[in-house]
Design an enzyme around this catalytic site. Structure first.
Site, PDB file in Angstrom:
ATOM      1  N   CYS A  89       1.042  -1.177  -0.040  1.00  0.00           N
ATOM      2  CA  CYS A  89      -0.096  -0.178   0.013  1.00  0.00           C
ATOM      3  C   CYS A  89       0.619   1.090   0.433  1.00  0.00           C
ATOM      4  CB  CYS A  89      -1.072  -0.200   1.149  1.00  0.00           C
ATOM      5  SG  CYS A  89      -2.288   1.042   0.509  1.00  0.00           S
ATOM      6  N   HIS A 140      -3.517  -6.150   2.830  1.00  0.00           N
ATOM      7  CA  HIS A 140      -2.628  -6.034   4.244  1.00  0.00           C
ATOM      8  C   HIS A 140      -3.551  -7.466   4.728  1.00  0.00           C
ATOM      9  CE1 HIS A 140      -1.579  -1.704   4.972  1.00  0.00           C
ATOM     10  NE2 HIS A 140      -2.908  -1.070   3.507  1.00  0.00           N
TER      11      HIS A 140
HETATM   12  N1  GLN Z   1      -2.299   6.617   2.694  1.00  0.00           N
HETATM   13  C1  GLN Z   1      -2.710   5.555   1.124  1.00  0.00           C
HETATM   14  C2  GLN Z   1      -3.718   5.348   0.615  1.00  0.00           C
HETATM   15  O1  GLN Z   1      -4.994   5.760   1.339  1.00  0.00           O
HETATM   16  C3  GLN Z   1      -2.196   4.609   1.572  1.00  0.00           C
HETATM   17  C4  GLN Z   1      -3.134   3.762   2.280  1.00  0.00           C
HETATM   18  C5  GLN Z   1      -2.525   2.630   3.147  1.00  0.00           C
HETATM   19  O2  GLN Z   1      -1.264   2.813   3.630  1.00  0.00           O
HETATM   20  N2  GLN Z   1      -3.374   2.406   3.740  1.00  0.00           N
HETATM   21  O3  GLN Z   1      -3.579   5.307  -0.753  1.00  0.00           O
END
Ligand code: GLN
Length: 245
Positions: free
Chosen positions: A93, A189
């Site tokens: 992510c 995740h």
């Molecule tokens: N901040 C980034 C987004 O919202 C990554 C989010 C994350 O790492 N879960 O796309």
């Protein structure tokens, strides 16, 4: 045998259980008598070429990514050289986005990435949240996504996998993640590796073969629990009908 894993900015990029990926790699190495040395790369610290066999980066909020984007480009040359050598890396992510060319958050300036992935990400108004199942060359992968960013790959063929259920990179082109050589990026995740043993073992095997320059056949582990978790998650995800493609 031993391996050194560098965890990129764990104080900043480490949400939704991403630490579990490091724990899974450590467990799957220890069960086979392989020592996994863990090094955290903190803000402002320098990544030394040749000092690592594996790289892991987790996810984070836009603000944490803004902090990381001040330091990560300085490590770009070492990371790119390692990527070319075939060093296995897993980025989830927020770090996945910063391994692309850039991430444009909803507010604030564009965050420069390191361009290992020929991709870019733009934040959107709708967060993509939920279970996700994708098919890849390593079989199905299952996880949980929570991102506002829409990631677009220069070529769809670079995708890590095809979405079966969930959003993936952008919820429109059915791609999820990106893979260049042995560098993996994705939105899964969960954490990802405990429920997806083949990917965990692929990363370990690749790192060992690169370091010891010989073919490695890892001893199979008793993965009944891991596969039960995997299959249950896949079933729930596909049954939910959520964005089944
Ligand atoms: N901040 C980034 C987004 O919202 C990554 C989010 C994350 O790492 N879960 O796309």
């Amino acid at each position: 045998m031993e391996l050194t894993l560098v965890h990129l900015y764990p104080d900043l990029l480490n949400i939704y259980g991403d630490q579990g990926n490091v724990a899974a790699l450590n467990y799957r190495c220890a069960q086979r008598g392989i020592k996994l040395k863990l090094k955290n790369l903190g803000a402002g610290e320098v990544l030394v070429a040749g000092s690592f066999d594996l790289i892991f980066g987790g996810g984070g909020q836009d603000s944490q990514q803004a902090s990381v984007s001040r330091y990560l480009p300085g490590q770009s040359a070492v990371l790119k050289q390692a990527a070319r050598r075939g060093v296995p890396m897993l980025t989830i992510c927020g770090s996945y986005q910063l391994f692309g060319r850039y991430f444009k958050p909803f507010t604030g300036p564009m965050l420069k990435g390191i361009g290992i992935f020929p991709a870019y990400t733009v934040a959107s108004k709708t967060r993509k949240i939920g279970n996700i199942v994708i098919t890849t060359s390593l079989g199905k992968l299952v996880g949980f996504e929570n991102h506002s960013g829409n990631t677009f790959l220069d070529q769809p063929g670079l995708a890590l996998g095809r979405v079966m259920a969930g959003n993936g990179n952008n919820g429109t082109d059915q791609t999820e993640g990106c893979r260049v050589n042995n560098v993996f990026g994705c939105y899964l995740h969960g954490s990802l590796l405990p429920k997806n043993p083949p990917l965990a073992d692929y990363l370990i095997t690749t790192a060992l073969e690169l370091k010891y320059r010989r073919q490695i056949n890892l001893r199979p582990l008793d993965d009944r629990l891991e596969w039960q978790a995997h299959q249950t998650a896949v079933k729930i995800c596909l049954k939910s009908g959520w964005r089944n493609w």
